[in-house]
Design a protein around this motif. Structure first.
Motif, PDB file in Angstrom:
ATOM      1  N   ILE A   9      31.585  45.860  35.780  1.00 57.12           N
ATOM      2  CA  ILE A   9      30.323  45.175  35.460  1.00 57.12           C
ATOM      3  C   ILE A   9      30.236  43.856  36.234  1.00 57.12           C
ATOM      4  O   ILE A   9      29.200  43.527  36.830  1.00 57.12           O
ATOM      5  N   GLU A  10      31.329  43.117  36.235  1.00 53.36           N
ATOM      6  CA  GLU A  10      31.338  41.832  36.948  1.00 53.36           C
ATOM      7  C   GLU A  10      31.204  42.022  38.453  1.00 53.36           C
ATOM      8  O   GLU A  10      30.761  41.107  39.155  1.00 53.36           O
ATOM      9  N   ALA A  11      31.571  43.211  38.941  1.00 50.18           N
ATOM     10  CA  ALA A  11      31.409  43.509  40.371  1.00 50.18           C
ATOM     11  C   ALA A  11      29.980  43.934  40.707  1.00 50.18           C
ATOM     12  O   ALA A  11      29.670  44.224  41.867  1.00 50.18           O
ATOM     13  N   GLY A  12      29.100  44.014  39.688  1.00 52.30           N
ATOM     14  CA  GLY A  12      27.691  44.295  39.937  1.00 52.30           C
ATOM     15  C   GLY A  12      27.251  45.710  39.671  1.00 52.30           C
ATOM     16  O   GLY A  12      26.107  46.079  39.960  1.00 52.30           O
ATOM     17  N   HIS A  13      28.116  46.555  39.080  1.00 54.48           N
ATOM     18  CA  HIS A  13      27.738  47.946  38.788  1.00 54.48           C
ATOM     19  C   HIS A  13      27.004  48.009  37.451  1.00 54.48           C
ATOM     20  O   HIS A  13      27.424  47.393  36.461  1.00 54.48           O
ATOM     21  N   LYS A 161      19.491  48.314  37.903  1.00 57.35           N
ATOM     22  CA  LYS A 161      20.212  47.170  38.478  1.00 57.35           C
ATOM     23  C   LYS A 161      19.340  45.911  38.471  1.00 57.35           C
ATOM     24  O   LYS A 161      19.805  44.813  38.164  1.00 57.35           O
ATOM     25  N   LYS A 162      18.059  46.110  38.786  1.00 61.01           N
ATOM     26  CA  LYS A 162      17.130  44.982  38.819  1.00 61.01           C
ATOM     27  C   LYS A 162      16.941  44.370  37.433  1.00 61.01           C
ATOM     28  O   LYS A 162      16.788  43.147  37.287  1.00 61.01           O
ATOM     29  N   SER A 163      16.977  45.214  36.407  1.00 64.08           N
ATOM     30  CA  SER A 163      16.742  44.727  35.038  1.00 64.08           C
ATOM     31  C   SER A 163      17.900  43.888  34.512  1.00 64.08           C
ATOM     32  O   SER A 163      17.729  43.077  33.601  1.00 64.08           O
ATOM     33  N   ASN A 181      27.752  62.407  37.800  1.00 60.08           N
ATOM     34  CA  ASN A 181      28.794  61.965  38.732  1.00 60.08           C
ATOM     35  C   ASN A 181      28.298  60.950  39.754  1.00 60.08           C
ATOM     36  O   ASN A 181      29.096  60.407  40.524  1.00 60.08           O
ATOM     37  N   ASP A 182      26.992  60.686  39.778  1.00 61.59           N
ATOM     38  CA  ASP A 182      26.472  59.649  40.668  1.00 61.59           C
ATOM     39  C   ASP A 182      26.663  58.243  40.095  1.00 61.59           C
ATOM     40  O   ASP A 182      26.364  57.258  40.754  1.00 61.59           O
ATOM     41  N   MET A 183      27.153  58.186  38.861  1.00 59.87           N
ATOM     42  CA  MET A 183      27.438  56.882  38.263  1.00 59.87           C
ATOM     43  C   MET A 183      28.760  56.346  38.820  1.00 59.87           C
ATOM     44  O   MET A 183      29.582  57.105  39.342  1.00 59.87           O
ATOM     45  N   THR A 184      28.973  55.046  38.722  1.00 57.64           N
ATOM     46  CA  THR A 184      30.241  54.441  39.152  1.00 57.64           C
ATOM     47  C   THR A 184      31.347  54.871  38.191  1.00 57.64           C
ATOM     48  O   THR A 184      31.227  54.692  36.974  1.00 57.64           O
TER      49      THR A 184
END
Length: 587
Positions: A9-13, A161-163, A181-184
């Motif tokens: 999360i802290e890495a921006g995912h 991501k924008k939200s 599977n397209d999720m991190t």
């Protein structure tokens, strides 16, 4: 160390698929905490309002009752606007499918809202996601397809991501719809040695503080350092249960209890694909096989040190009953490795067998240093040509295993040991990757020694005179009847049936040997032995090599004239005999 999911999360995912050892405990600030609760609590402290949903629990908000009144009012307004108020605040409907569609429609709208509040953002945690969006050949029901599409759209689109909001799915990997599977991906491993040591420090403190009433104590002959080594890779929740159970029963925790817990834990975590391999013998109990003993003792020294020159893949080859599997366990004991036996049964459901193999290999890596024992590897992993006969399931097995065996970063930490009676049936890629060590049946002199060892193991006494002519006659009989050590053990038990006072005599062993009908065509044993020698990786591994001596080695009948004074095989003659024995054995 910071949680992996929090790091992502802290890495921006913003859309995360969490798998592996999720439902375990973590150690934080001298507390043992359930990881899903710890994640939700951490997100709350990061100013996220955490919505959680599964089919069984329904939709709820983490720590909703402890929110400040103004925040609660603001959240109520939000859930009312996206149509979730009735689901959260009223009884659940009888039609779960309708609820699921309503929940995911409302959660999608909520997650896509930008700047929801100046005080907080939204995090949605979907538990048991594989039940809501499963991986099915038919695609699934309408609500399952709806969930998969919602999650995929949120994961790949830019709006989430924008939200600044979060979508987190907990899943048993491989059972989810491929759209997820397209999720991190964040994969939780089983506890490493540092995590086990953190737990042991806390467990020791709790045991002392409660005087053993809430948390049990270790047995007097077991220290915390050994405990950490023995429990490497075991879930913290299983260790916690062990200490609480010991306290309830007023028992001390000993090695036997740890082993049983380890057996149960590995079986559960691997979904039945792995078991703890055990052997109640040592090299001292095994007669002959001096070359494999010597080689494996040398290997174990490298393995103990994590030496990158340690072997990566070994295959023990030879006729049935020649202690191949036992040697794999003894190698693990010498090197201090966990020995996990692979018991995978091919599954009829598409992708399920591959998922189970992947799970087993991941657990093997988490429990390093470890040995994966694949008994009867020829049956488990046939060549790719034969694998095509079962719709490619075995072919996928083989591909995964070969990829794992090629990982040089695991050398000195994870070892694969296979056994095979007929190794020529193995795939050429396995023949190329594995080191082959032959295990041949015992010679007559070795059989005589086995009589005494088995007598002591069974009766706890040693009374036989190894010079008795009856024993040597019995050994010759059993040698020509192709009795393996396993069968010789049965023959000693049979002899005890006719012995007074449970006392063995040479005469009764001879009678039992005469009574033994034999178990196999002698040419089948000869063929398997020659095939093992043909594939032996190094001349140093031949049974007559050091520490034996070719000039004094007792060659079996099928080896006569095959080996020169320097210990080299006549390959041309070996090929001829193989063809002859194969025909005579009907293989």
């Amino acid at each position: 160390m910071k949680d992996k999911l929090i790091q992502a999360i802290e890495a921006g995912h913003s859309a995360i698929l969490a798998c592996g050892n999720i439902k375990d405990y973590v150690i934080s600030e001298n507390r043992i905490i359930f990881r899903p609760w710890y994640i939700a609590e951490t997100l709350s402290n990061m100013n996220y309002v955490v919505f959680q949903y599964s089919r069984s629990t329904g939709l709820f908000i983490h720590n909703y009752s402890s929110l400040p009144p103004r925040d609660g009012d603001e959240i109520d307004s939000l859930i009312r606007a996206v149509g979730l108020e009735q689901i959260i605040k009223r009884e659940r409907p009888t039609n779960i499918s309708e609820e699921i569609i309503q929940v995911f429609r409302g959660m999608t709208r909520l997650l896509l809202l930008s700047n929801v509040s100046k005080k907080f953002k939204i995090a949605a945690i979907i538990d048991y996601s594989e039940h809501l969006a499963p991986n099915l050949p038919t695609g699934g029901t309408d609500d399952e397809l709806f969930v998969a599409e919602c999650l995929h759209a949120l994961a790949v689109g830019p709006a989430l991501k924008k939200s600044g909001n979060l979508l987190i799915c907990y899943v048993r990997d491989g059972l989810q719809n491929p759209l997820l599977n397209d999720m991190t991906r964040v994969e939780y491993s089983y506890p490493n040695e540092a995590e086990i040591l953190s737990f042991t420090a806390l467990a020791e403190a709790r045991a002392q503080k409660t005087n053993g009433n809430q948390y049990g104590r270790l047995a007097n002959d077991l220290d915390w350092e050994e405990f950490a080594r023995l429990t490497r890779g075991i879930r913290i929740r299983d260790l916690d249960n062990l200490f609480r159970s010991a306290a309830r029963q007023n028992l001390q925790i000993d090695r036997k209890q740890i082993l049983q817990m380890k057996i149960d834990s590995v079986l559960a975590a691997s979904e039945g694909t792995l078991s703890i391999a055990q052997a109640d013998v040592s090299f001292d109990d095994i007669v002959g096989l001096e070359v494999p003993k010597y080689i494996l003792q040398e290997f174990s020294k490298k393995m103990k040190k994590g030496d990158p020159s340690a072997p990566r893949c070994l295959c023990f080859v030879g006729p049935p009953g020649t202690a191949k599997s036992t040697f794999a366990v003894l190698l693990g004991k010498m090197a201090g490795y966990n020995v996990l036996q692979f018991d995978l049964i091919k599954n009829m459901f598409v992708g399920e067998s591959e998922r189970l193999l992947k799970l087993a290999l991941r657990l093997l890596e988490d429990m390093q240093p470890s040995i994966l024992l694949i008994d009867e590897m020829t049956e488990m992993l046939p060549s790719r040509q034969e694998a095509n006969l079962d719709s490619g399931v075995s072919k996928h097995f083989l591909g995964q295993l070969l990829n794992f065996s090629a990982r040089e970063d695991l050398r000195g930490r994870c070892l694969i040991v296979g056994t095979s009676n007929y190794p020529s049936k193995l795939d050429p890629a396995i023949l190329d990757r594995f080191i082959f060590i032959p295990f041949l049946p015992p010679t007559p002199d070795e059989i005589v020694k086995l009589f005494g060892i088995f007598e002591k193991r069974i009766t706890k006494r040693y009374t036989l005179n190894q010079d008795a002519p009856e024993l040597h006659e019995a050994a010759q009989l059993l040698y020509h009847k192709n009795a393996s050590p396993r069968k010789i053990y049965d023959i000693i038990n049979h002899a005890l049936l006719f012995s007074s006072n449970n006392e063995l005599k040479a005469e009764t062993i001879l009678k039992a040997a005469e009574s033994f009908a034999g178990v196999e065509n002698p040419y089948a044993v000869a063929y398997s032995s020659l095939e093992s020698l043909k594939l032996t990786s190094f001349v140093d591994y031949y049974p007559w090599a050091y520490p034996n001596d070719v000039s004094t080695y007792q060659f079996s009948w099928y080896l006569e004239g095959l080996v020169d004074q320097n210990g080299h095989l006549d390959r041309n003659e070996l090929e001829k005999r193989q063809k002859q024995y194969r025909r005579l054995a009907g293989i």
